[in-house]
Motif scaffolding. Structure first.
Motif, PDB file in Angstrom:
ATOM      1  N   LYS A 133      13.153 -27.788  -3.143  1.00  0.00           N
ATOM      2  CA  LYS A 133      13.655 -27.008  -4.267  1.00  0.00           C
ATOM      3  C   LYS A 133      15.169 -26.914  -4.193  1.00  0.00           C
ATOM      4  O   LYS A 133      15.736 -26.825  -3.104  1.00  0.00           O
ATOM      5  CB  LYS A 133      13.095 -25.572  -4.226  1.00  0.00           C
ATOM      6  CG  LYS A 133      11.608 -25.490  -4.421  1.00  0.00           C
ATOM      7  CD  LYS A 133      11.197 -24.060  -4.681  1.00  0.00           C
ATOM      8  CE  LYS A 133       9.693 -24.022  -4.922  1.00  0.00           C
ATOM      9  NZ  LYS A 133       9.219 -22.668  -5.243  1.00  0.00           N
ATOM     10  N   LEU A 134      15.802 -26.868  -5.350  1.00  0.00           N
ATOM     11  CA  LEU A 134      17.254 -26.714  -5.379  1.00  0.00           C
ATOM     12  C   LEU A 134      17.672 -25.452  -4.635  1.00  0.00           C
ATOM     13  O   LEU A 134      18.630 -25.469  -3.861  1.00  0.00           O
ATOM     14  CB  LEU A 134      17.759 -26.649  -6.827  1.00  0.00           C
ATOM     15  CG  LEU A 134      17.452 -27.856  -7.721  1.00  0.00           C
ATOM     16  CD1 LEU A 134      18.150 -27.694  -9.063  1.00  0.00           C
ATOM     17  CD2 LEU A 134      17.847 -29.167  -7.081  1.00  0.00           C
ATOM     18  N   GLU A 135      16.945 -24.355  -4.841  1.00  0.00           N
ATOM     19  CA  GLU A 135      17.397 -23.100  -4.231  1.00  0.00           C
ATOM     20  C   GLU A 135      17.232 -23.094  -2.722  1.00  0.00           C
ATOM     21  O   GLU A 135      17.734 -22.193  -2.051  1.00  0.00           O
ATOM     22  CB  GLU A 135      16.693 -21.890  -4.870  1.00  0.00           C
ATOM     23  CG  GLU A 135      15.208 -21.936  -4.892  1.00  0.00           C
ATOM     24  CD  GLU A 135      14.689 -22.544  -6.187  1.00  0.00           C
ATOM     25  OE1 GLU A 135      15.244 -23.566  -6.632  1.00  0.00           O
ATOM     26  OE2 GLU A 135      13.709 -22.013  -6.730  1.00  0.00           O
ATOM     27  N   PHE A 136      16.567 -24.096  -2.165  1.00  0.00           N
ATOM     28  CA  PHE A 136      16.510 -24.237  -0.712  1.00  0.00           C
ATOM     29  C   PHE A 136      17.549 -25.242  -0.211  1.00  0.00           C
ATOM     30  O   PHE A 136      17.498 -25.665   0.939  1.00  0.00           O
ATOM     31  CB  PHE A 136      15.109 -24.678  -0.263  1.00  0.00           C
ATOM     32  CG  PHE A 136      14.019 -23.684  -0.550  1.00  0.00           C
ATOM     33  CD1 PHE A 136      14.304 -22.367  -0.860  1.00  0.00           C
ATOM     34  CD2 PHE A 136      12.675 -24.066  -0.514  1.00  0.00           C
ATOM     35  CE1 PHE A 136      13.301 -21.446  -1.134  1.00  0.00           C
ATOM     36  CE2 PHE A 136      11.668 -23.145  -0.785  1.00  0.00           C
ATOM     37  CZ  PHE A 136      11.985 -21.842  -1.101  1.00  0.00           C
ATOM     38  N   GLY A 137      18.484 -25.661  -1.061  1.00  0.00           N
ATOM     39  CA  GLY A 137      19.589 -26.482  -0.607  1.00  0.00           C
ATOM     40  C   GLY A 137      19.437 -27.970  -0.831  1.00  0.00           C
ATOM     41  O   GLY A 137      20.317 -28.748  -0.449  1.00  0.00           O
ATOM     42  N   SER A 138      18.339 -28.399  -1.441  1.00  0.00           N
ATOM     43  CA  SER A 138      18.226 -29.807  -1.815  1.00  0.00           C
ATOM     44  C   SER A 138      18.974 -30.021  -3.122  1.00  0.00           C
ATOM     45  O   SER A 138      18.706 -29.328  -4.100  1.00  0.00           O
ATOM     46  CB  SER A 138      16.758 -30.203  -1.998  1.00  0.00           C
ATOM     47  OG  SER A 138      16.206 -30.652  -0.787  1.00  0.00           O
ATOM     48  N   VAL A 173      23.186 -33.335   3.374  1.00  0.00           N
ATOM     49  CA  VAL A 173      24.191 -34.296   2.904  1.00  0.00           C
ATOM     50  C   VAL A 173      24.694 -35.166   4.058  1.00  0.00           C
ATOM     51  O   VAL A 173      24.854 -36.385   3.913  1.00  0.00           O
ATOM     52  CB  VAL A 173      25.359 -33.550   2.213  1.00  0.00           C
ATOM     53  CG1 VAL A 173      26.546 -34.475   1.993  1.00  0.00           C
ATOM     54  CG2 VAL A 173      24.887 -32.968   0.881  1.00  0.00           C
ATOM     55  N   MET A 174      24.906 -34.562   5.231  1.00  0.00           N
ATOM     56  CA  MET A 174      25.389 -35.363   6.361  1.00  0.00           C
ATOM     57  C   MET A 174      24.347 -36.401   6.778  1.00  0.00           C
ATOM     58  O   MET A 174      24.694 -37.540   7.137  1.00  0.00           O
ATOM     59  CB  MET A 174      25.742 -34.446   7.535  1.00  0.00           C
ATOM     60  CG  MET A 174      26.997 -33.613   7.243  1.00  0.00           C
ATOM     61  SD  MET A 174      27.639 -32.728   8.700  1.00  0.00           S
ATOM     62  CE  MET A 174      26.307 -31.564   9.001  1.00  0.00           C
ATOM     63  N   LEU A 211      17.574 -36.188   0.736  1.00  0.00           N
ATOM     64  CA  LEU A 211      18.206 -35.154  -0.089  1.00  0.00           C
ATOM     65  C   LEU A 211      17.189 -34.165  -0.644  1.00  0.00           C
ATOM     66  O   LEU A 211      17.480 -32.981  -0.804  1.00  0.00           O
ATOM     67  CB  LEU A 211      18.974 -35.802  -1.258  1.00  0.00           C
ATOM     68  CG  LEU A 211      20.191 -36.648  -0.889  1.00  0.00           C
ATOM     69  CD1 LEU A 211      20.781 -37.304  -2.148  1.00  0.00           C
ATOM     70  CD2 LEU A 211      21.277 -35.818  -0.200  1.00  0.00           C
ATOM     71  N   ALA A 212      16.008 -34.658  -0.969  1.00  0.00           N
ATOM     72  CA  ALA A 212      15.011 -33.818  -1.651  1.00  0.00           C
ATOM     73  C   ALA A 212      14.042 -33.143  -0.705  1.00  0.00           C
ATOM     74  O   ALA A 212      13.149 -32.433  -1.159  1.00  0.00           O
ATOM     75  CB  ALA A 212      14.242 -34.682  -2.662  1.00  0.00           C
ATOM     76  N   LEU A 272      23.115 -23.019  -5.888  1.00  0.00           N
ATOM     77  CA  LEU A 272      22.122 -23.997  -5.440  1.00  0.00           C
ATOM     78  C   LEU A 272      21.256 -24.440  -6.608  1.00  0.00           C
ATOM     79  O   LEU A 272      20.976 -25.628  -6.774  1.00  0.00           O
ATOM     80  CB  LEU A 272      21.248 -23.398  -4.335  1.00  0.00           C
ATOM     81  CG  LEU A 272      21.970 -22.911  -3.073  1.00  0.00           C
ATOM     82  CD1 LEU A 272      20.953 -22.500  -2.013  1.00  0.00           C
ATOM     83  CD2 LEU A 272      22.899 -23.969  -2.496  1.00  0.00           C
ATOM     84  N   GLU A 273      20.829 -23.510  -7.443  1.00  0.00           N
ATOM     85  CA  GLU A 273      19.895 -23.885  -8.504  1.00  0.00           C
ATOM     86  C   GLU A 273      20.546 -24.748  -9.580  1.00  0.00           C
ATOM     87  O   GLU A 273      19.848 -25.302 -10.427  1.00  0.00           O
ATOM     88  CB  GLU A 273      19.203 -22.656  -9.109  1.00  0.00           C
ATOM     89  CG  GLU A 273      20.142 -21.591  -9.634  1.00  0.00           C
ATOM     90  CD  GLU A 273      20.417 -20.542  -8.566  1.00  0.00           C
ATOM     91  OE1 GLU A 273      20.644 -20.931  -7.400  1.00  0.00           O
ATOM     92  OE2 GLU A 273      20.421 -19.348  -8.893  1.00  0.00           O
ATOM     93  N   PHE A 274      21.848 -24.902  -9.545  1.00  0.00           N
ATOM     94  CA  PHE A 274      22.533 -25.845 -10.439  1.00  0.00           C
ATOM     95  C   PHE A 274      22.802 -27.177  -9.733  1.00  0.00           C
ATOM     96  O   PHE A 274      23.552 -28.006 -10.255  1.00  0.00           O
ATOM     97  CB  PHE A 274      23.844 -25.266 -10.962  1.00  0.00           C
ATOM     98  CG  PHE A 274      23.693 -24.036 -11.815  1.00  0.00           C
ATOM     99  CD1 PHE A 274      22.455 -23.688 -12.370  1.00  0.00           C
ATOM    100  CD2 PHE A 274      24.769 -23.198 -12.089  1.00  0.00           C
ATOM    101  CE1 PHE A 274      22.307 -22.557 -13.155  1.00  0.00           C
ATOM    102  CE2 PHE A 274      24.624 -22.068 -12.871  1.00  0.00           C
ATOM    103  CZ  PHE A 274      23.386 -21.745 -13.404  1.00  0.00           C
ATOM    104  N   GLY A 275      22.226 -27.379  -8.551  1.00  0.00           N
ATOM    105  CA  GLY A 275      22.304 -28.687  -7.904  1.00  0.00           C
ATOM    106  C   GLY A 275      23.371 -28.836  -6.843  1.00  0.00           C
ATOM    107  O   GLY A 275      23.528 -29.922  -6.285  1.00  0.00           O
ATOM    108  N   SER A 276      24.119 -27.774  -6.562  1.00  0.00           N
ATOM    109  CA  SER A 276      25.058 -27.824  -5.445  1.00  0.00           C
ATOM    110  C   SER A 276      24.285 -27.562  -4.153  1.00  0.00           C
ATOM    111  O   SER A 276      23.594 -26.550  -4.052  1.00  0.00           O
ATOM    112  CB  SER A 276      26.152 -26.756  -5.602  1.00  0.00           C
ATOM    113  OG  SER A 276      27.242 -27.273  -6.321  1.00  0.00           O
ATOM    114  N   PRO A 277      24.393 -28.463  -3.150  1.00  0.00           N
ATOM    115  CA  PRO A 277      23.667 -28.202  -1.906  1.00  0.00           C
ATOM    116  C   PRO A 277      24.305 -27.109  -1.049  1.00  0.00           C
ATOM    117  O   PRO A 277      23.707 -26.691  -0.068  1.00  0.00           O
ATOM    118  CB  PRO A 277      23.702 -29.551  -1.188  1.00  0.00           C
ATOM    119  CG  PRO A 277      24.887 -30.244  -1.740  1.00  0.00           C
ATOM    120  CD  PRO A 277      25.055 -29.770  -3.155  1.00  0.00           C
TER     121      PRO A 277
END
Lengths: 315, 315, 315, 315, 315, 315
Positions: free
Chosen positions: E254-259, E220-221, E249-250, F255-260
């Motif tokens: 994967k979302l679960e890796f913080g994207s 995000v930063m 951002l991507a 994270l899997e719901f889109g929160s970084p």
């Protein structure tokens, strides 16, 4: 020849098509008829044979190439009312008019593959590659013609070859960049990683999973094929054979993707990334090819688990 | 022989033990010494050789059986101060005194295995089983002696045989009960499902993953071994070979457990359940054997993902 | 009686069917009519009542058995134009002509169940089993008639009984084979593991989830039913009751399958395997029953997460 | 009384402590001794009884409150060399000096609980709440004294009461805010959601899982307790009982958290959120209480799956 | 200077070290002392200051570079008994003697980075890159010095630069190979993908997560930093900015890796693969660097979820 | 005006509708026509313009409000045969007749929002809130009009405002109840948690994901918007800004719901619960609104992963 996407209601047609499927039916008045789906590289069209027993209707099966004489009628769109039909002999038609094919020339790609073989200096690995790509004519023929998938990506004639050359090319670059990679092992594994697919898929035009493909899968079959060829090479080191097989077995990267082993060697890791990247790039390319408008969203895609769009890039 | 669990500080010892490990060190005064771990079936004990070059200290390696003369001193418990040591020859000791072994007689279990072979009527499958269990003496020797695991369950001499007979016995019962199961295929698959383990684990006393075990795994190696033996049998039907290999490949039931294919045949489903049940029952039994008190909770167990306890049952 | 799969356009029909559903409508001209779905064990057919108020049209509801007089007209296939209809009394029809039923005789299966009850020697557990299977007539009637599922497997009259006897039979075998299993506890738990299903599903022909089935589920209701019956037995040991209830609560094996506790006792583990195996075998059998051709692939199956096929076995 | 955190090497001690554990040992010279862990609310300390049979050493067990006379010696920190010991009678000590207790007054919290009971207007639900919280003295005593967990959150005397009042208070607010919630059902379910915990945990000072706690769990036991009390109330509507039990069974929100049913009623959803929020807030509070410095990171926390820190807020 | 791995018991030492940590203590006799951990690039060693107030002991803090005079005593290995200590000024020492540093020359790598910037032809993207890598001197200084991680991979001075150049180099190759990739966007995204890390990690020698690093994360930063720089460039197209930010951002894939977004553009997919491959290759290399023996298994590795070993390759 | 749910075949219609979509076609006879979907708050209806070029057919686009004159014909239900059409000017129609709107008054809700702003005492946070809700007129207009979702919950005009006020109201209660929560931070975070949605969704009547919504998402855009506004406030503490942004980034909880980032501050945890509860309550309410019958099961719901039903409650 009239391509299927040019057929209009009211036309008279006399052309050769691939018969994708053939089923029998009975009309309400009790008469037999046959329903066909005809295909060429531009699309497919329905056809009906109402006079099944008549003179002009010769024997043929699904997946034959057939020459048809027909009137085009309107039945929620064009439909061929087939008056005459006969099965064509090999040579009467060019399969590339009827099947999805690679946009690249197969001989040229095979040349690139042989260049990559030429880079391998380990004598056992080189000999093994030659067992496949130089000496085994049946294999070579299948390998050049095969697709890399039923659908998804590289699902066309020459697709397996195109994907293999591309993955091995990436691996060559990775070996140049990351010096600790064993170059010979990595390139060899890349060139052989999908050889099991010649047994996993039936040949075109069917291009479907074979019985052994469903039961065993191309990963295990590929490992077995390597084991069998290696037996022909005197003195092939066992540890080298096992390392190579490991790269094949582990190239899907995760157990849940069908690899019975996770990558334990760095070359297996690199191969997994090269294979995955090439598959994803080709898949995205095929998706983008279906779109015309830059910047428009294409909807949720299951493989990428995301709504996708073509890049605009600059203005 | 003095068993290790009987050794007391102050004892004089003259016995044969398995040398589990051997490492060299240097004292603060700059003298070489060697640290050993000695083992028999009752436990293990540390030993030190302070006079490495002296007359009574002969050459030996870790995993040798050695005859030691030692005084037992106190170093946070008993420790052997070894004065003399020599490597024993095969025949001087009985491995069963030093290794975990099955509680069942190996010949008797092998007899049960042959009875199960005798039930198979399909001539190809019967011939295949005989290739393994009657004709291949090296295989038979390994198979009888091997464990079924490094730790977890059946991790003892004869464990592979015990587990195989048990799983095949369950499968026989399943075939009687569920008539649509192909009895010959199921029993054959059960008898062969873990044959790859003779190559996955090194023999006792080491009993650790081999290099090819780590790289390929017993599932793929087992399937390969079947393919090689089947080549020796004229006319072995290809579809039968593929079905059998499928049962081997799929017997872990899930991709994430290392099977490259999910069960697609009902016999593969049944084999997976029999294998899993027998492993779980043996594991639970080994856990309960370590407890004395009925009704006491044994703590959280990772495999069962639960706090476990022995059943009280009735009062 | 004319079975539904024998009805042809133009027929005159006078037979009894089960009315699966009944809805009212209004024609474009403003007249009331009723649409029915009629069912017997061979299939289902649509019916219309155009003269709702007429003399021959008696009162009835969905799920009644009705006797109809009708002409068969063509409306995208046969449709019954119903002239007369009346509700049948119990006894006028045989439910087995209208509902899916077990292929095994219910009395015979109940006999096997009682044999299994007879094996239990612990006096409290035996008394508890008799509370259910000997003394509670309402329960017995429901239990004999009930299905084990809405669809999936054993979804037919007698299915619960058939599944229960089969699971308990497996558990008896397991107790013989793995001596450390508590035989009485395991057989009792097997016989009672699904008793909550008599409350989870409404009786045939509806066979759908009840309100309490949706809210509480058969696992919790089964545990409660055991608790209530155990209260009738003087001196029933509390630890035994808790162990038995635990087996019921844990028999789905995993929290995500609806068990509020993972198996903590070895009998709970064994019961879970027996239940799961029997369900999977029956499901596979029902899938195979729908196919005729050995060796043909049946497509991806969600429960087994695999493309399935019938075994060829030998040639 | 000298609190444990005030004990210094060289002190003479004569105080009452809770004996948390007691084990026997044998010295190298063959003499029996006993090792104790003594506890009060400020911490714990080791103690030794070297003269087991001597006059001043009376009988006692682990979890007794004992009066000890001892010298404090240095053994990697202070250790009590116990000269005299005797078991105390109830009344001689105040358990709140020895156990973790709620920071709130138990009577005051019970008053709040009764106020919440007073809000329920449905006569059956009100009667049910009174069965628990007014009429059942054993239950009330246990409920007031019990903790809500073994560790995690609210793991102290009065914790179950504090958590219950807090959750029910939230539910009252939710019912005010979201008018479609059934206020009576929701508040009742909140007040009863954890009643099973009085049977899941043994009473303080042990506060560990009971046998039935491990086998059945507080969710199922709570549902059963409600069923039993409801039987005492004439005319209790079955659908209401089932809805209430459903809220109890589903209050963990997910199958993998041990609820055998997912919330199907909106009140079950609301209860799950209130319960989860209160547990998380209390847990975070207990974590923060252990820290002094605002803005410092506390390290990765498993429950929250995150590195945590106290908020700075403003400057 | 005496490197720490050369210090021996009995030595007299007078050298400069980095003080990694410093804590105060009190001896049993009530005297204050200080415990230090001293570090250079060869290792670390414990030190003690017993005369805290004495003349030669000047003020300093953890993470200062300090000059020490000490005797080396034996306390389970060498320990520095420190007699004199003073804090060094910048310039008195070379940080590269004390910190892990890239094996590659930082200026050379920065040159390669600028070559990659030179490849970008889109005027807005080029201007943006120059905002970071040419004009912002504070950023440049941090970027050159920063690590790419706390531990895992590239956790050394210059690591962020090395990783960035490597990933962008891969992306350049991908853009050559897969022509449908937007070369300018992809290279720009690669060069900027980890710029947020200069704020996520504090500078060496601490190299730990900063407060904002923990709260917001480099993904995000980094996106914010791009937004701020883009504001300085007149006419920067909004869609181009959004596409670039999306790639940042991507890039974890994967979302679960913080994207917070899955890759939706093909360049984001390619960047994710390049980033992941480079990280995995560097990690494996660092693992292999710790081993000497080809062919030996290194044990289970959490990141790769596999037992790993170095490749033998050929014999 | 004739509402769409009142239109009957044969009617003559002269009313204003929202044109939801507009596509062109060609009849079999080669004539152009246009197909429309018309919408008001009661439903939607198809329309056809057969005389595209005729006098009464003026220019308009999809998403315009249009005044139509039409005859209602029967084409599998009513269809408008449109004779005249013209685009309406703003003011000629009331959008609330055409779009889903909140059941609550927007001004009243905005008043409640300002009351919540009034509770915040920290001068920086208060100033920040006023930047959004008092000073930024474009933002205010969008915020009042926007929905909180494309579908799911609060998918109507005013939905974002309604949801925001509700979540912030819950947070106010939580801050009263759990005193360790930072009240100012929590309420501010709640009021701003979804501000990014004014950019994620296009305005009504389209209400679909914008390009930047798809590429960046409301979570990251909201955090950026806060950063930009905070720049306008002299002396805004950096740690406070980071804590606030963290609450926004983490408010989806996983994270899997889109929160970084996972919640690391207790206020972020509380906000996540308030947001999630309000969304679930509104969703359930919208589901229940579609049903009439208490006690009937509504079928499996994907969001709640359960079959749902309305509560009966009491009898």
């Amino acid at each position: 020849m009239k391509y299927i996407n040019e057929i209009r209601i009211g036309d008279h047609v006399n052309s050769t098509y691939l018969c994708k499927s053939k089923t029998s039916g009975v009309t309400k008045t009790g008469k037999n008829f046959e329903s066909l789906v005809l295909q060429d590289k531009t699309g497919s069209v329905d056809g009906k044979i109402w006079d099944v027993g008549s003179a002009g209707i010769e024997d043929f099966d699904a997946l034959d190439y057939i020459d048809v004489v027909a009137e085009v009628v309107d039945f929620n769109g064009p439909q061929l009312n087939i008056k005459r039909v006969r099965k064509c002999r090999e040579g009467e038609y060019d399969p590339r008019d009827y099947l999805p094919v690679s946009s690249r020339d197969i001989d040229e790609m095979y040349g690139e593959l042989m260049d990559l073989v030429g880079l391998v200096r380990n004598k056992y690995l080189k000999a093994l590659l030659e067992e496949f790509f130089v000496k085994d004519e049946d294999f070579i023929k299948q390998f050049r013609f095969s697709s890399a998938a039923k659908s998804v990506h590289h699902g066309f004639v020459g697709g397996l070859l195109e994907h293999t050359v591309s993955v091995a090319g990436l691996c060559r670059i990775y070996a140049d960049k990351y010096k600790f990679l064993n170059r010979d092992l990595l390139i060899t594994a890349a060139l052989l990683h999908d050889v099991g697919k010649v047994r996993e898929f039936s040949s075109f035009p069917e291009n479907d999973y074979t019985d052994e493909g469903n039961l065993l899968g191309h990963i295990v079959m590929g490992s077995e094929m390597i084991g069998e060829k290696a037996k022909n090479i005197a003195g092939f080191p066992l540890s080298l054979e096992n390392e190579l097989k490991h790269c094949i077995l582990a190239h899907h990267g995760k157990l849940e993707f069908g690899s019975p082993k996770k990558p334990a060697l760095v070359e297996a890791v690199a191969l997994n990334y090269a294979d995955d990247l090439d598959a994803k790039m080709e898949t995205f390319k095929e998706i983008l090819n279906g779109t015309t408008e830059k910047g428009s969203w294409l909807g949720f895609n299951k493989l990428f688990e995301s709504n996708l769009r073509a890049t605009i890039g600059e203005e």
